[in-house]
Design a protein around this motif. Structure first.
Motif, PDB file in Angstrom:
ATOM      1  N   CYS A  81     -10.978  -4.702  -6.160  1.00  0.00           N
ATOM      2  CA  CYS A  81     -10.393  -4.130  -4.955  1.00  0.00           C
ATOM      3  C   CYS A  81      -9.839  -2.799  -5.318  1.00  0.00           C
ATOM      4  O   CYS A  81      -9.669  -2.139  -6.476  1.00  0.00           O
ATOM      5  N   ARG A  82      -9.217  -1.977  -4.267  1.00  0.00           N
ATOM      6  CA  ARG A  82      -8.558  -0.956  -4.455  1.00  0.00           C
ATOM      7  C   ARG A  82      -7.006  -1.199  -4.536  1.00  0.00           C
ATOM      8  O   ARG A  82      -6.643  -2.000  -3.793  1.00  0.00           O
ATOM      9  N   TYR A  83      -6.408  -0.343  -5.420  1.00  0.00           N
ATOM     10  CA  TYR A  83      -4.991  -0.544  -5.453  1.00  0.00           C
ATOM     11  C   TYR A  83      -4.367  -0.204  -4.174  1.00  0.00           C
ATOM     12  O   TYR A  83      -4.442   0.844  -3.727  1.00  0.00           O
ATOM     13  N   PRO A  84      -3.379  -1.221  -3.740  1.00  0.00           N
ATOM     14  CA  PRO A  84      -3.041  -1.251  -2.542  1.00  0.00           C
ATOM     15  C   PRO A  84      -1.717  -0.465  -2.112  1.00  0.00           C
ATOM     16  O   PRO A  84      -1.377  -0.067  -0.891  1.00  0.00           O
ATOM     17  N   TYR A  89      -1.329   5.762  -7.534  1.00  0.00           N
ATOM     18  CA  TYR A  89      -2.395   4.755  -7.900  1.00  0.00           C
ATOM     19  C   TYR A  89      -3.128   4.362  -6.764  1.00  0.00           C
ATOM     20  O   TYR A  89      -3.778   3.483  -6.967  1.00  0.00           O
ATOM     21  N   LEU A  90      -2.655   4.584  -5.634  1.00  0.00           N
ATOM     22  CA  LEU A  90      -3.192   4.183  -4.380  1.00  0.00           C
ATOM     23  C   LEU A  90      -4.663   4.621  -4.076  1.00  0.00           C
ATOM     24  O   LEU A  90      -5.123   5.552  -4.596  1.00  0.00           O
ATOM     25  N   GLY A  91      -5.444   3.465  -4.018  1.00  0.00           N
ATOM     26  CA  GLY A  91      -6.953   3.709  -3.962  1.00  0.00           C
ATOM     27  C   GLY A  91      -7.687   3.612  -5.192  1.00  0.00           C
ATOM     28  O   GLY A  91      -8.733   3.467  -5.180  1.00  0.00           O
ATOM     29  N   PRO A  93      -9.705   2.163  -8.294  1.00  0.00           N
ATOM     30  CA  PRO A  93     -10.535   1.017  -8.321  1.00  0.00           C
ATOM     31  C   PRO A  93      -9.680  -0.026  -9.297  1.00  0.00           C
ATOM     32  O   PRO A  93      -9.638   0.367 -10.454  1.00  0.00           O
ATOM     33  N   GLU A 288      -5.297  -6.434  -3.144  1.00  0.00           N
ATOM     34  CA  GLU A 288      -5.146  -5.628  -1.898  1.00  0.00           C
ATOM     35  C   GLU A 288      -4.699  -6.512  -0.857  1.00  0.00           C
ATOM     36  O   GLU A 288      -3.791  -6.372   0.091  1.00  0.00           O
TER      37      GLU A 288
END
Length: 326
Positions: A81-84, A89-91, A93, A288
């Motif tokens: 997922c993407r870091y939420p 680090y938002l987004g 992988p 996420e």
């Protein structure tokens, strides 16, 4: 009880041994626990890579390309997922089944009867350690710490991923107050994510009776992943091999590790039948999703999250175990 250097598939390993248990782990890859062997019953509780030979994997690889054996550690997610969370680090992988299972760990400490391995995060700033020791001849103790080494808060979920041997005689045991499970994987039998089913005797979405506490042979080519309800605290889970009634029981504090997932693979992914009791600090396989539900922990800079898990083997009637303490 003793700790000795050994080898596994030609790689350096460590063996922790008592009169009852023999436990083997290797720092590379991923601090995998390759064996939990009950010497009294002659029973190996972890799946071996016999049908899927071991092969090194690259960082970021899909989990199923490896040998699908033993006990792996999942951090900081299970599903890719993407870091939420807000911050730098938002987004970012996050790899399939996290990243630490595919990284080499370092030996941080070794004693006569204890081994501590450590790894640094690559996708996120953290240091993760796991110690192995024997609390008694029949009980393996695992002590974990997760330290935020960054300048801002981070969220991450850890999950154990022990691929335990399962046969048609295997029965999954949970505390008596658990009466339903939550589906988190879209399957033919259990349909949409979020649906709840009675435990242990369920009825599928098609109206057929289904024993959730049993594991079919690998020829079934089926699988399922369900969690105990997040609002229900659970502190142990077990596998019992009937009719001999030898068993393995995992125990933990639900204050430290609040959630439990149960993954059953009946030849859908692995070549053999397995049952994984996936205790975890986040509710849902995706970080996420867990963050969106408010069910993944937030760790401040420099903060340390610690938890303990015990794995006990035995024979005869299984009594509800006490929760371990640090």
């Amino acid at each position: 009880m003793a700790l000795t250097q050994s080898s596994w598939r030609g790689m350096p390993a460590w063996t922790l041994e008592s009169d009852r248990l023999r436990v083997v782990t290797t720092p590379d890859p991923g601090a995998k626990i390759t064996s939990i062997f009950d010497k009294i019953t002659g029973y190996e509780w972890l799946v071996a890579p016999a049908d899927r030979p071991f092969q090194p994997v690259a960082y970021g690889a899909e989990f199923i390309v490896q040998d699908m054996s033993g006990w792996d550690e999942m951090l900081p997610t299970i599903k890719p997922c993407r870091y939420p969370a807000p911050g730098p680090y938002l987004g970012a992988p996050l790899p399939d089944h996290g990243e630490v299972w595919a990284l080499a760990w370092d030996v941080e400490a070794e004693e006569d009867s204890a081994l501590t391995l450590a790894v640094e995060g690559r996708a996120l700033p953290y240091r993760f350690t796991r110690s192995l020791s024997l609390a008694d001849p029949a009980t393996l103790r695992l002590g974990y710490t997760l330290t935020n080494t960054g300048d801002g808060p981070i969220t991450a979920l850890w999950a154990a991923h022990p691929q335990f041997t399962a046969t048609p005689h295997t029965r999954i045991r949970l505390p008596e107050h658990v009466t339903e499970l939550v589906n988190v994987r879209l399957t033919h039998d259990f349909g949409a994510i979020g649906l709840r089913y009675r435990w242990p005797q369920a009825t599928t979405q098609h109206g057929a009776p289904f024993a959730l506490d049993r594991v079919a042979p690998p020829g079934a080519r089926n699988c399922r992943k369900l969690y105990t309800p997040p609002e229900i605290p659970v502190g142990w889970a077990a596998l019992v091999e009937e009719p001999g009634d030898h068993w393995l029981c995992m125990a933990w504090s639900p204050d430290e590790v609040p959630y439990l997932g149960i993954w059953v693979d009946e030849g859908a992914v692995n070549n053999v039948a397995t049952a994984a009791l996936e205790i975890t600090t986040g509710f849902h396989d995706s970080l996420e999703t867990a963050w969106g539900k408010g069910r993944s922990p937030l760790l401040e800079p420099g903060a340390i999250q610690a938890w303990t898990v015990t794995v006990q083997v035995g024979s005869g009637p299984l009594a509800a175990p006490a929760q371990p303490s640090i």
